[in-house]
Scaffold this motif. Structure first.
Motif, PDB file in Angstrom:
ATOM      1  N   ASN A  27      52.454  -9.432  80.510  1.00 53.05           N
ATOM      2  CA  ASN A  27      52.506 -10.707  80.735  1.00 53.05           C
ATOM      3  C   ASN A  27      54.121 -10.955  81.298  1.00 53.05           C
ATOM      4  OD1 ASN A  27      49.626 -11.829  80.281  1.00 53.05           O
ATOM      5  ND2 ASN A  27      50.413 -11.194  78.261  1.00 53.05           N
ATOM      6  N   LYS A  36      50.044 -12.733  74.541  1.00 48.63           N
ATOM      7  CA  LYS A  36      49.398 -13.813  74.100  1.00 48.63           C
ATOM      8  C   LYS A  36      48.460 -14.196  72.898  1.00 48.63           C
ATOM      9  CE  LYS A  36      46.665 -13.652  79.113  1.00 48.63           C
ATOM     10  NZ  LYS A  36      45.066 -14.010  79.759  1.00 48.63           N
ATOM     11  N   ASP A 169      51.087 -20.166  81.126  1.00 46.81           N
ATOM     12  CA  ASP A 169      49.811 -19.903  81.704  1.00 46.81           C
ATOM     13  C   ASP A 169      48.580 -21.499  81.726  1.00 46.81           C
ATOM     14  OD1 ASP A 169      50.185 -19.416  78.727  1.00 46.81           O
ATOM     15  OD2 ASP A 169      47.816 -18.545  79.385  1.00 46.81           O
ATOM     16  N   GLN A 173      47.868 -20.041  76.353  1.00 50.30           N
ATOM     17  CA  GLN A 173      48.119 -18.126  75.320  1.00 50.30           C
ATOM     18  C   GLN A 173      49.735 -17.901  75.261  1.00 50.30           C
ATOM     19  OE1 GLN A 173      44.494 -16.382  76.643  1.00 50.30           O
ATOM     20  NE2 GLN A 173      43.886 -17.546  74.794  1.00 50.30           N
ATOM     21  N   ILE A 174      50.452 -17.743  77.243  1.00 51.03           N
ATOM     22  CA  ILE A 174      51.871 -17.197  77.007  1.00 51.03           C
ATOM     23  C   ILE A 174      52.532 -18.807  76.695  1.00 51.03           C
ATOM     24  CG2 ILE A 174      53.338 -15.743  78.293  1.00 51.03           C
ATOM     25  CD1 ILE A 174      50.691 -15.246  79.841  1.00 51.03           C
TER      26      ILE A 174
END
Length: 305
Positions: A27, A36, A169, A173-174
């Motif tokens: 990501n 993540k 995000d 989660q990021i």
């Protein structure tokens, strides 16, 4: 086993496995790749407590659950419990009366408060404000690069405490790593982390959390009623994080220990050398000054250069 109390363990982020994933993540935000992660909280079951502090706890089993679920349950419990404490125990707390509860005022809904300990538990309770209003993943602001950031409860990687921080995000989660953007004092979270929940006054909280949490023993979930997500190995990650923390703690303290040992050794050598010199010269009648042979520039008295 039958337990009477429950205490907070730690907050820890667990990596979420993705297709074609590697350690660097896939990501791309802020000029680099990110993995993540999902946040979890753990707790331990205990027996005996004194003034809101748990006594003997069973640390062989670490109970782990999603941080969002953990906070929804514990914040609601603490809010009701401290409201009940304020309403039911106010007369005793203010006037020193011996009645356990003031039954004329049933604040906190149907929950009962233990007037012997709730004042200690609720000392930092501020009415459920500050971070208690940010328990979900929600839009926060745009950073300097134009990225929309989102805030949510997460874990301080250094202390294992629960904090509010920023994510790239909308699933939170990021991780973005901003810090305490809102300037929270974290009174509510710290109260949850430091409190010993009396299961007799928990209005079913202990039983619910025990039932729906992973029962992590040596990195494996022993609760057959709750299966771990295939992409998130929470129990294994908690065990690994604990092992790494112990290793780094020992590694960090070992140089200090080496310095102390070196200093003690040097002191012993110096003391032994001084004592040896004293023994060798204590009976000598030659003044110490006469043992100085000079530096090659001075001559005996009466002799000219």
């Amino acid at each position: 086993a039958d337990y009477t109390n429950m205490e907070f363990g730690r907050c820890h982020r667990v990596k979420v496995r993705e297709e074609n994933d590697d350690d660097g993540g896939q990501n791309f935000y802020g000029g680099k790749f990110h993995s993540k992660t999902a946040a979890f909280a753990s707790f331990f079951m205990c027996n005996d407590s004194t003034k809101g502090t748990c006594g003997s706890c069973d640390y062989s089993t670490e109970y782990v659950m999603d941080l969002s679920d953990y906070l929804q349950l514990t914040v609601e419990y603490m809010t009701n419990y401290c409201d009940a404490c304020s309403a039911q125990c106010r007369r005793r707390l203010e006037d020193g009366e011996e009645d356990n509860n003031d039954n004329n005022n049933n604040g906190g809904g149907n929950m009962a408060a233990d007037c012997d300990s709730c004042a200690y538990t609720c000392a930092k309770y501020n009415g459920g404000g500050d971070e208690a209003n940010y328990l979900g993943c929600q839009a926060a602001y745009q950073d300097d690069e134009g990225n929309q950031l989102y805030s949510a409860p997460t874990c301080d990687p250094d202390t294992g405490d629960i904090i509010i921080d920023m994510f790239y995000d909308d699933e939170c989660q990021i991780k973005h790593y901003v810090g305490n953007y809102y300037g929270f004092s974290y009174d509510t979270f710290s109260m949850i982390e430091s409190s010993c929940v009396d299961c007799a006054y928990s209005n079913g909280l202990c039983g619910n959390m025990y039932q729906y949490a992973y029962h992590c023993v040596n990195g494996n979930n022993q609760n057959g009623n709750v299966a771990e997500n295939d992409d998130i190995s929470a129990c294994k990650s908690f065990k690994q994080a604990f092992t790494e923390r112990i290793y780094h703690k020992r590694k960090k303290t070992s140089p200090v220990f080496a310095i102390i040992v070196f200093a003690l050794t040097l002191s012993v050598c110096f003391a032994f050398g001084s004592y040896t010199y004293y023994i060798r010269h204590k009976d000598s009648k030659t003044p110490l000054a006469s043992l100085d042979h000079g530096d090659g520039t001075s001559l005996p008295q009466g002799q000219m250069a």
